[in-house]
Design a protein around this motif. Structure first.
Motif, mmCIF file in Angstrom:
data_model
loop_
_atom_site.group_PDB
_atom_site.id
_atom_site.type_symbol
_atom_site.label_atom_id
_atom_site.label_comp_id
_atom_site.label_asym_id
_atom_site.label_seq_id
_atom_site.Cartn_x
_atom_site.Cartn_y
_atom_site.Cartn_z
ATOM 1 N N GLY A 125 20.336 67.010 49.561
ATOM 2 C CA GLY A 125 19.626 67.621 48.238
ATOM 3 C C GLY A 125 20.431 67.020 47.032
ATOM 4 N N GLN A 126 21.563 66.227 47.292
ATOM 5 C CA GLN A 126 22.452 65.847 46.117
ATOM 6 C C GLN A 126 21.787 65.151 44.909
ATOM 7 N N ASP A 176 15.150 73.911 44.467
ATOM 8 C CA ASP A 176 16.048 74.002 45.738
ATOM 9 C C ASP A 176 15.412 74.389 47.108
ATOM 10 N N CYS A 204 14.660 61.772 48.538
ATOM 11 C CA CYS A 204 15.723 61.909 47.340
ATOM 12 C C CYS A 204 15.618 60.794 46.528
ATOM 13 N N GLY A 210 16.829 71.610 49.317
ATOM 14 C CA GLY A 210 17.855 72.553 49.886
ATOM 15 C C GLY A 210 17.470 73.118 51.134
ATOM 16 N N ARG A 260 27.718 69.728 39.914
ATOM 17 C CA ARG A 260 26.324 69.839 40.541
ATOM 18 C C ARG A 260 26.276 68.984 41.888
ATOM 19 N N ARG A 301 13.972 75.521 39.053
ATOM 20 C CA ARG A 301 15.062 75.276 40.033
ATOM 21 C C ARG A 301 14.844 75.715 41.384
ATOM 22 N N GLY A 348 19.540 76.917 50.040
ATOM 23 C CA GLY A 348 20.283 76.580 48.829
ATOM 24 C C GLY A 348 19.875 77.096 47.626
ATOM 25 N N GLY A 395 23.212 72.174 49.626
ATOM 26 C CA GLY A 395 21.891 71.427 50.121
ATOM 27 C C GLY A 395 22.424 70.496 51.565
ATOM 28 N N ASP A 452 25.496 70.888 45.312
ATOM 29 C CA ASP A 452 24.301 70.273 46.113
ATOM 30 C C ASP A 452 24.941 69.787 47.340
#
Lengths: 189, 189
Positions: free
Chosen positions: A43-44, A77, A16, A81, B73, A73, B43, B81, B77
Motif C-alpha cells: 500500500g506504500q 485504504d 500501486c 491496505g 506515511r 482515505r 489498514g 498496508g 503504510d
C-alpha cells in the motif's frame, strides 16, 4: 527545491505504480519512468500521492471537507491496505498454486462487498462526489486486477459504473498498464 | 459540528484499534468504547487518524515538512498496508492451521527487514525525528503482534529501541490491549 525530473520506479502491471502514474498525470507532472520488474509492492504508494497532494495542490485529489477527505482515505485504504496486499504477487507465491486464483478472488470479493456498500453512500460521478479523488486512483487499478483474476463484477454496479466513467479520462488512459515502457508487446493496446 | 462523545468500535487485541486509541489519547479526546469481537480489520483506521489530525491538529501527529510527512506515511503504510493485513485474523484463517504461525512470522519478518532499514535513516528518538508521529502509532501495535507471533526481534535494534521508548509514554500505556474494557481477565495487566 525540486532538482530535475522526478523518477518513478514503476512496473507496468503493478496497481500501486498505476495509482501514482494517474496522480502524476492529473497534476501534469513530467517524470521519468524506470521500469522495475516487480519484486514486492504494497500500500506504500499512498504516501507518494499524499506528498504530491501537499506539494502540488492543483488539481486537488482530496476534497476540502474533512469528512469527505476521511471518506476518500477510507476507500483508498480499503483498496490499498485491505484488498491489494492480499492478492499481490509476493503473497500469491506463498499460496499453493492450485489455490492461488481462489485466494485472490476471495480477497477481492470480500473487499468489493464492503466497497460497493460504502460507495453507494459516498459516490457521485466518481467515488466521493463529482470530482476525481485519490479513491478513484485506487479504484481503477483494483478493478483491472479483479478482471485479471476473473472476478464477476456484476454484483458491483456502483464500482463498475464509476470505473467505466473514470477509464475514459485521459489521465487514466495514458497511465494504463497496456501503455507503459515496460509493457510486453503482446499486452500492448 | 461535534455532536456528543465520539464512539470507537474497538477490539482490545486489534492493532488497528490500538493505533486509533493512541491518537485519541495523544490528542486528549474523550471517547466511548464499544467493543466489537473482531470480524475483520485492515489498514482502514489510518483514515481516522488523518481525520483526527485535520480536525484536532494539536499535538501534531504529522510533521510540518512535506518530505518528513511522506516518511511518516511511508512507514505507516508499510506497517498498516504491508505487514498487518497479511497477519491478521481473517487472512490467517484461510491458511492451513499448521502453517499459520510461519505465515504470520514471514509477513512480519519481511516487513521488519524493510522497516529496520528505513528507520535507520529516519529515526531520532522515535520513528521520524524526535516527535511522536503517526508512524509510531503504527509501530508499537505491530511490535506487539510480532511478540505474540514469537518473532525474534534481536535483528531489529532500531525497531526495538524505538518501541521501548514509546511504550513508557502515557498514551501508549493507557491504550494498551491489556487495559481495555473487553480485555479478558487472564490477559489483563
Amino acid at each position: 527545491m525540486q532538482a530535475g525530473k522526478p523518477i518513478l520506479y514503476s512496473y507496468f502491471r503493478s496497481s500501486c505504480s498505476w495509482r501514482v502514474r494517474i496522480a502524476l498525470a492529473l497534476k501534469g507532472i513530467d517524470y521519468e519512468t524506470v521500469p522495475i520488474n516487480l519484486i514486492k509492492d504494497g500500500g506504500q504508494q499512498l504516501a507518494i500521492i499524499e506528498y504530491l497532494e501537499e506539494t502540488r495542490p492543483t488539481p486537488r485529489l482530496l476534497p476540502q471537507d474533512p469528512k469527505k477527505r476521511a471518506s476518500v482515505r477510507m476507500i483508498s485504504d480499503l483498496i490499498a491496505g485491505g484488498i491489494q496486499p492480499l492478492q499481490n504477487l509476493s503473497v500469491l507465491k506463498q499460496v499453493e498454486e492450485k489455490f492461488q486464483l481462489t485466494w485472490a478472488q476471495n480477497a477481492i470479493i470480500s473487499g468489493f462487498n464492503a466497497l460497493e456498500q460504502i460507495l453507494q453512500s459516498t459516490a457521485g460521478t466518481y467515488c466521493v462526489g463529482d470530482e476525481v479523488t485519490m479513491a478513484d486512483l485506487c479504484l481503477v487499478p483494483q478493478v483491472a486486477n479483479a478482471e485479471r483474476f476473473k472476478v464477476d463484477c456484476t454484483p458491483y454496479p456502483t464500482i463498475s459504473s464509476i470505473n467505466k466513467r473514470l477509464l475514459v479520462l485521459e489521465a487514466f488512459q495514458v497511465t494504463h498498464p497496456c501503455r507503459q515502457p515496460d509493457t510486453p508487446t503482446e499486452l500492448r493496446a
